[in-house]
Design a protein around this motif. Structure first.
Motif, PDB file in Angstrom:
ATOM      1  N   GLY A 128      54.543  15.797   5.527  1.00 34.93           N
ATOM      2  CA  GLY A 128      53.755  14.993   6.442  1.00 34.93           C
ATOM      3  C   GLY A 128      53.513  13.565   5.989  1.00 34.93           C
ATOM      4  N   LYS A 129      53.892  13.265   4.768  1.00 34.45           N
ATOM      5  CA  LYS A 129      53.701  11.911   4.255  1.00 34.45           C
ATOM      6  C   LYS A 129      54.560  10.922   5.030  1.00 34.45           C
ATOM      7  N   ILE A 130      53.985   9.783   5.394  1.00 32.73           N
ATOM      8  CA  ILE A 130      54.700   8.740   6.144  1.00 32.73           C
ATOM      9  C   ILE A 130      54.793   7.486   5.288  1.00 32.73           C
ATOM     10  N   VAL A 131      55.987   6.984   5.126  1.00 32.09           N
ATOM     11  CA  VAL A 131      56.225   5.788   4.314  1.00 32.09           C
ATOM     12  C   VAL A 131      56.891   4.734   5.181  1.00 32.09           C
ATOM     13  N   ASN A 132      56.288   3.560   5.265  1.00 26.73           N
ATOM     14  CA  ASN A 132      56.866   2.470   6.036  1.00 26.73           C
ATOM     15  C   ASN A 132      58.038   1.844   5.299  1.00 26.73           C
ATOM     16  N   LYS A 133      59.117   1.579   6.032  1.00 22.03           N
ATOM     17  CA  LYS A 133      60.289   0.903   5.475  1.00 22.03           C
ATOM     18  C   LYS A 133      60.370  -0.499   6.078  1.00 22.03           C
ATOM     19  N   PRO A 134      59.807  -1.485   5.392  1.00 23.61           N
ATOM     20  CA  PRO A 134      59.800  -2.844   5.947  1.00 23.61           C
ATOM     21  C   PRO A 134      61.183  -3.462   5.944  1.00 23.61           C
ATOM     22  N   LEU A 135      61.353  -4.493   6.754  1.00 25.83           N
ATOM     23  CA  LEU A 135      62.634  -5.190   6.839  1.00 25.83           C
ATOM     24  C   LEU A 135      62.831  -6.199   5.710  1.00 25.83           C
ATOM     25  N   ASN A 136      61.733  -6.646   5.113  1.00 26.48           N
ATOM     26  CA  ASN A 136      61.795  -7.730   4.128  1.00 26.48           C
ATOM     27  C   ASN A 136      62.373  -9.004   4.730  1.00 26.48           C
ATOM     28  N   LEU A 137      62.102  -9.184   6.018  1.00 25.30           N
ATOM     29  CA  LEU A 137      62.486 -10.393   6.744  1.00 25.30           C
ATOM     30  C   LEU A 137      61.251 -10.934   7.453  1.00 25.30           C
ATOM     31  N   ALA A 138      61.123 -12.231   7.514  1.00 21.57           N
ATOM     32  CA  ALA A 138      60.006 -12.830   8.235  1.00 21.57           C
ATOM     33  C   ALA A 138      60.153 -12.542   9.718  1.00 21.57           C
ATOM     34  N   LYS A 139      59.060 -12.123  10.369  1.00 22.57           N
ATOM     35  CA  LYS A 139      59.141 -11.872  11.802  1.00 22.57           C
ATOM     36  C   LYS A 139      59.276 -13.196  12.548  1.00 22.57           C
ATOM     37  N   GLY A 140      59.809 -13.111  13.764  1.00 26.29           N
ATOM     38  CA  GLY A 140      59.982 -14.309  14.579  1.00 26.29           C
ATOM     39  C   GLY A 140      61.360 -14.359  15.203  1.00 26.29           C
ATOM     40  N   THR A 141      61.646 -15.477  15.848  1.00 26.73           N
ATOM     41  CA  THR A 141      62.914 -15.669  16.550  1.00 26.73           C
ATOM     42  C   THR A 141      63.888 -16.436  15.661  1.00 26.73           C
ATOM     43  N   TYR A 142      65.043 -15.858  15.433  1.00 21.40           N
ATOM     44  CA  TYR A 142      66.093 -16.487  14.625  1.00 21.40           C
ATOM     45  C   TYR A 142      67.146 -17.034  15.581  1.00 21.40           C
ATOM     46  N   GLU A 143      67.339 -18.342  15.523  1.00 26.92           N
ATOM     47  CA  GLU A 143      68.396 -18.953  16.338  1.00 26.92           C
ATOM     48  C   GLU A 143      69.656 -19.092  15.500  1.00 26.92           C
ATOM     49  N   LYS A 144      70.700 -19.677  16.083  1.00 27.30           N
ATOM     50  CA  LYS A 144      72.048 -19.577  15.518  1.00 27.30           C
ATOM     51  C   LYS A 144      72.121 -19.949  14.024  1.00 27.30           C
ATOM     52  N   GLU A 145      71.509 -21.037  13.648  1.00 30.61           N
ATOM     53  CA  GLU A 145      71.616 -21.483  12.253  1.00 30.61           C
ATOM     54  C   GLU A 145      71.000 -20.467  11.302  1.00 30.61           C
ATOM     55  N   LYS A 146      69.818 -19.953  11.660  1.00 29.36           N
ATOM     56  CA  LYS A 146      69.142 -18.978  10.808  1.00 29.36           C
ATOM     57  C   LYS A 146      69.828 -17.615  10.869  1.00 29.36           C
ATOM     58  N   ILE A 147      70.427 -17.298  12.008  1.00 31.89           N
ATOM     59  CA  ILE A 147      71.205 -16.059  12.101  1.00 31.89           C
ATOM     60  C   ILE A 147      72.344 -16.104  11.085  1.00 31.89           C
ATOM     61  N   GLU A 148      73.057 -17.221  11.060  1.00 37.33           N
ATOM     62  CA  GLU A 148      74.210 -17.358  10.163  1.00 37.33           C
ATOM     63  C   GLU A 148      73.786 -17.421   8.699  1.00 37.33           C
ATOM     64  N   GLU A 149      72.625 -18.018   8.440  1.00 37.54           N
ATOM     65  CA  GLU A 149      72.167 -18.181   7.061  1.00 37.54           C
ATOM     66  C   GLU A 149      71.532 -16.917   6.495  1.00 37.54           C
ATOM     67  N   ILE A 150      70.752 -16.197   7.318  1.00 40.54           N
ATOM     68  CA  ILE A 150      69.930 -15.096   6.816  1.00 40.54           C
ATOM     69  C   ILE A 150      70.368 -13.733   7.328  1.00 40.54           C
TER      70      ILE A 150
END
Length: 352
Positions: A128-150
């Motif tokens: 029953g234990k629940i463990v969150n698996k975070p993305l380790n990415l900042a939330k928000g909108t990534y446009e083309k440059e940040k998509i390609e970089e990150i």
């Protein structure tokens, strides 16, 4: 439902005992403009009747029947031909969604007018234990440059911060227009990493990708599942063949994006992850008497362009004792002593 906002594709095989957990979580979703495509994939129990009972109660459900089991990968491809939603996602029959998951996902992706959405998820253990698996990415909108970089490097194997986006498509939304335009499908030749190829091809065609921090999905750890344990008959040759297919497709996808020079290191990280996993799992599954023979077979398997390219890219990044040992073995293309050392370490730690 003619033009829903979201299509959810679920392949189900012999799920009558526990599929209700997923279906109950779907019926509890507050988001109404959605279709749940339940594919009865040749079940030999009462799965079809269970699914139909939900369809009788809620118009968001539709049941599609495949008379003979074709495997979840081909069933997903069938689902892609049936989906009518603005966005597509997937779910597994033995997990469950978080509260209001699809409303949160659609509100976020539509507000940003994004082509894809990525969210974290939870692991649910048998106790029953629940463990969150975070993305380790900042939330928000990534446009083309940040998509390609990150993001693209993370999809291909790891970005500069060593963040890697695993397949796990049930916590993502994909704009169907892009899926259709790119003729994106799943390849059995890459199983169980067919989702990586799908995600790569989709992400390189995105203008915007939305990242949220709400864990939308609950992945139930099944201790008896194939992925939860090392099988004594671990087939390293089959694993390597499937990964070579994945690497070939990754290179092709990187070339399509005119970004191979930016993604080569990420692909090499993916190669190393595969090499590492194969070495560790193989050592766990073989007897001491077979080490010499299997090591010789690894010398043949790893005498290829991807492993050599990986070594050239990663030889200066020896972050752990095991990494250093593996890369030294790769450099010499000799694995017998590596296997022996890891076998001894595993015995000392009680892992075999």
């Amino acid at each position: 439902m003619d033009n829903p906002k979201i299509s959810v594709i679920i392949s189900i095989y012999n799920g009558e005992k526990d599929v209700h957990i997923m279906l109950d979580s779907l019926i509890a979703q507050s988001f109404g403009d959605i279709e749940y495509i339940l594919i009865d994939n040749g079940s030999e129990d009462n799965t079809r009747a269970v699914c139909q009972s939900y369809a009788d109660r809620d118009k968001r459900f539709r049941v599609e029947v495949i008379e003979k089991n074709i495997g979840y990968i081909r069933a997903r491809n069938v689902g892609l031909t049936l989906a009518k939603g603005e966005y597509i996602t997937f779910a597994d029959a033995d997990d469950f969604l978080s509260e209001d998951a699809y409303k949160i996902m659609y509100d976020s992706v539509s507000k940003a007018d994004a082509d894809m959405l990525i969210a974290p998820y939870n692991l649910v253990y048998p106790d029953g234990k629940i463990v969150n698996k975070p993305l380790n990415l900042a939330k928000g909108t990534y446009e083309k440059e940040k998509i390609e970089e990150i993001l693209l490097p993370a999809f291909f194997g790891g970005n500069k911060d060593r963040v890697r986006i695993e397949g796990f498509m049930w916590r993502m939304l994909f704009r169907r227009e892009i899926v259709d335009k790119t003729h994106n499908i799943f390849y059995e030749e890459a199983k169980p990493k067919e989702d990586q190829i799908f995600n790569q091809l989709h992400s390189i065609n995105c203008e915007k990708i939305e990242v949220i921090d709400y864990p939308v999905y609950n992945y139930i750890i099944n201790e008896n599942s194939v992925t939860a344990k090392i099988i004594s008959s671990f087939d390293y040759k089959d694993v390597w063949d499937k990964n070579l297919f994945l690497f070939d497709k990754s290179v092709l996808n990187a070339d399509k994006a005119n970004a191979y020079d930016k993604l080569e290191n990420s692909i090499c990280l993916n190669v190393y992850s595969t090499v590492y996993t194969m070495v560790i799992n193989t050592v766990k599954s073989i007897k001491m008497s077979n080490i010499k023979r299997v090591a010789k077979e690894f010398e043949e398997l790893f005498d290829c362009k991807y492993v050599k390219l990986m070594y050239r890219n990663l030889r200066g990044l020896r972050n752990s004792f095991i990494d250093k040992m593996i890369l030294n073995a790769v450099e010499k293309n000799k694995y017998r002593f590596l296997f022996l050392k890891i076998k001894i370490l595993q015995k000392l730690s009680g892992r075999c």
